[in-house]
Design an enzyme around this catalytic site. Structure first.
Site, mmCIF file in Angstrom:
data_model
loop_
_atom_site.group_PDB
_atom_site.id
_atom_site.type_symbol
_atom_site.label_atom_id
_atom_site.label_comp_id
_atom_site.label_asym_id
_atom_site.label_seq_id
_atom_site.Cartn_x
_atom_site.Cartn_y
_atom_site.Cartn_z
ATOM 1 C CD GLN A 171 -2.993 -1.271 2.253
ATOM 2 O OE1 GLN A 171 -3.913 -1.891 2.312
ATOM 3 N NE2 GLN A 171 -3.018 -0.163 3.097
ATOM 4 C CG HIS A 222 -6.200 0.037 4.568
ATOM 5 N ND1 HIS A 222 -5.097 -0.555 4.941
ATOM 6 C CD2 HIS A 222 -7.132 -0.333 5.617
ATOM 7 C CE1 HIS A 222 -5.190 -1.309 6.097
ATOM 8 N NE2 HIS A 222 -6.662 -0.929 6.775
HETATM 9 P P1 NAD Z 1 -7.709 -9.247 17.599
HETATM 10 O O1 NAD Z 1 -6.669 -9.334 18.116
HETATM 11 O O2 NAD Z 1 -8.908 -8.656 18.557
HETATM 12 O O3 NAD Z 1 -8.272 -10.430 17.025
HETATM 13 C C1 NAD Z 1 -7.394 -11.064 16.116
HETATM 14 C C2 NAD Z 1 -7.862 -12.542 16.186
HETATM 15 O O4 NAD Z 1 -7.235 -13.357 15.276
HETATM 16 C C3 NAD Z 1 -7.726 -13.382 17.535
HETATM 17 O O5 NAD Z 1 -8.954 -13.716 17.993
HETATM 18 C C4 NAD Z 1 -6.437 -14.378 17.412
HETATM 19 O O6 NAD Z 1 -6.777 -15.736 17.953
HETATM 20 C C5 NAD Z 1 -7.096 -14.664 15.628
HETATM 21 N N1 NAD Z 1 -5.978 -15.453 15.083
HETATM 22 C C6 NAD Z 1 -4.737 -14.933 15.011
HETATM 23 N N2 NAD Z 1 -4.233 -15.754 14.267
HETATM 24 C C7 NAD Z 1 -4.871 -16.681 13.917
HETATM 25 C C8 NAD Z 1 -4.755 -17.807 13.009
HETATM 26 N N3 NAD Z 1 -3.621 -18.374 12.451
HETATM 27 N N4 NAD Z 1 -5.770 -18.560 12.640
HETATM 28 C C9 NAD Z 1 -7.032 -18.338 13.261
HETATM 29 N N5 NAD Z 1 -7.130 -17.317 14.086
HETATM 30 C C10 NAD Z 1 -6.163 -16.521 14.358
HETATM 31 O O7 NAD Z 1 -7.817 -8.009 16.420
HETATM 32 P P2 NAD Z 1 -8.950 -7.281 15.772
HETATM 33 O O8 NAD Z 1 -9.083 -5.953 16.289
HETATM 34 O O9 NAD Z 1 -9.908 -8.213 15.296
HETATM 35 O O10 NAD Z 1 -8.249 -7.022 14.420
HETATM 36 C C11 NAD Z 1 -7.635 -8.068 13.458
HETATM 37 C C12 NAD Z 1 -7.147 -7.917 12.192
HETATM 38 O O11 NAD Z 1 -7.693 -6.913 11.425
HETATM 39 C C13 NAD Z 1 -5.682 -6.858 12.544
HETATM 40 O O12 NAD Z 1 -4.583 -7.269 13.136
HETATM 41 C C14 NAD Z 1 -5.581 -6.058 11.248
HETATM 42 O O13 NAD Z 1 -4.629 -6.786 10.516
HETATM 43 C C15 NAD Z 1 -6.968 -5.939 10.649
HETATM 44 N N6 NAD Z 1 -7.564 -4.883 10.752
HETATM 45 C C16 NAD Z 1 -7.841 -3.939 9.658
HETATM 46 C C17 NAD Z 1 -8.438 -2.751 9.742
HETATM 47 C C18 NAD Z 1 -8.639 -1.903 8.509
HETATM 48 O O14 NAD Z 1 -8.829 -0.801 8.377
HETATM 49 N N7 NAD Z 1 -8.984 -2.669 7.243
HETATM 50 C C19 NAD Z 1 -8.624 -1.942 11.035
HETATM 51 C C20 NAD Z 1 -8.229 -2.901 12.145
HETATM 52 C C21 NAD Z 1 -7.718 -4.043 12.071
#
Ligand code: NAD
Length: 398
Positions: free
Chosen positions: A313, A332
């Protein structure tokens, strides 16, 4: 101290003189009871554009009054970019996932004074976590600040893909009225099976928001939810992604990008999905193989793909996802609504206040601390780096 902050460009026609809403709704707490970012003070008005260069995350007065220096730039890619020049004597670097400054091993090596990398948002995969661990650079993010913003975007994207909103909107904009054309790919989501890869803050909130649509809900995660939540939402838990894919019409991806999830949706994985399924990926672009997605849309194996995350990005102008059929991509944006910006700007300030005062940073905000995965990092990430190929971002032409 010197703080280097990499933010996206200002609006093309300059900063807005006014905004559609004069104030934001009040939110007291996140759904699990966690409190919103709570800095001692704020030098910005919630609801204003803070994530671009002139917005400066509302940090300048606070930092300069305390004797620190702040450098803000959007020039972050390519040889001799301003960010690389400023990084060499920076103590703290702040970057946003929407416009990430990829903190590769080489860049980390070039910055001997660097102590902390702050993600103004959620998702620290743009930092080489292995290198940060080796060089004892702490990595922190503003957990929860935009999780619910993303969940809203996911629901919007599922509905717009399945109902084929983009095509219908295009017909109106281009002066047409062929209803048969407009509905020939349009369905109701009611009764569909929808599954999330990961049910953390975003995944779980998405499941909750989808429940009233009378759909069947599924999830896969490395951490199982409580029996109470499974019962409340009538969830089906799957031990593997594959078992969930086989039965779902729509898949939403909500895990962080780390070595276990990089390239998870490749040709082989997509082949295991139902024919004509939809994917919505707002997690990270690299979790999906870009050619596999484009090929599956071409062949009809996938009926649609949407999301707002790309790799790298900004996405090069010729990125195949800009031109593939039946996509509903946005840049994004899901986690950088004006509402979310107010929360993550406040969260960054809270982190900086704690850092300068030698106070502990909330455990929930930690990804790497003292040379090890910590806090949310230990819960949601695995060690390694996912930054390879990020130099391609320099190919984007404004
Ligand atoms: P979070 O930490 O609350 O949740 C992440 C979940 O992923 C956890 O429950 C964890 O157990 C699970 N996980 C990790 N590795 C895994 C795997 N290999 N298999 C299965 N489950 C797995 O985080 P969140 O707030 O839910 O955010 C998640 C992700 O979303 C962030 O890390 C980021 O990459 C993305 N995100 C994107 C935006 C956007 O603007 N598009 C904004 C915020 C977050």
């Amino acid at each position: 101290m010197k703080i280097l902050c990499i933010l996206y460009d200002d609006p093309t026609n300059g900063m807005p003189k006014n905004y559609p809403l004069s104030e934001l709704p009040k939110i007291e707490k996140y759904p699990d009871g966690m409190t919103l970012p709570s800095p001692k003070n704020k030098d910005f008005k919630p609801g204003e554009l803070l994530g671009c260069v002139s917005g400066e995350l509302g940090l300048r007065r606070f930092l300069e009054d305390a004797g620190h220096s702040l450098v803000v730039t959007s020039d972050k890619d390519g040889a001799d970019c301003e960010a690389d020049r400023e990084l060499v004597d920076a103590d703290i670097v702040i970057s946003q996932p929407f416009f990430p400054y990829y903190l590769t091993r080489e860049r980390i090596k070039s910055a001997p004074r660097l102590k902390m990398a702050i993600t103004a948002g959620i998702g620290s995969d743009h930092v080489d976590l292995d290198a940060a661990i080796e060089h004892k650079i702490d990595v922190v993010e503003v957990t929860y600040c935009n999780s619910r913003s993303v969940a809203e975007h996911i629901v919007m994207m599922i509905l717009s893909l399945v109902r084929d909103y983009h095509h219908q909107h295009y017909i109106v904009n281009s002066g047409g009225w062929n209803i048969a054309d407009a509905v020939s790919r349009s369905y109701d989501v009611e009764g569909m099976h929808i599954g999330t890869v990961a049910a953390g803050r975003i995944g779980l909130d998405t499941l909750r928001k989808l429940k009233p649509f009378d759909v069947h809900l599924h999830y896969f995660d490395r951490h199982r939810l409580s029996p109470d939540i499974e019962k409340e939402l009538n969830l089906t838990f799957h031990n593997t992604v594959e078992s969930m894919l086989k039965v779902c019409d729509v898949i939403t991806i909500n895990c962080p990008l780390h070595p276990e999830t990089e390239n998870l949706f490749d040709d082989k994985m997509i082949a295991k999905m139902k024919n004509g399924a939809y994917i919505v990926n707002t997690a990270r672009g690299k979790i999906c193989n870009k050619d596999a997605i484009a090929n599956a849309l071409e062949s009809g194996k996938l009926a649609g793909y949407a999301g707002d995350v790309w790799f790298p990005q900004p996405a090069p102008n010729d990125h195949i996802w800009r031109h593939m059929p039946n996509h509903g991509m946005t840049p994004h944006t899901s986690g950088t609504s004006l509402s979310a910006q107010a929360r993550y700007a406040a969260g960054v300030r809270e982190i900086l206040e704690c850092f300068f005062e030698g106070q502990p940073i909330r455990d929930e905000y930690l990804i790497v601390q003292d040379g090890a995965l910590a806090g949310m990092g230990a819960h949601s990430y695995s060690k390694g780096s996912t930054t390879s190929g990020s130099e391609e971002a320099a190919r984007f032409q404004k």
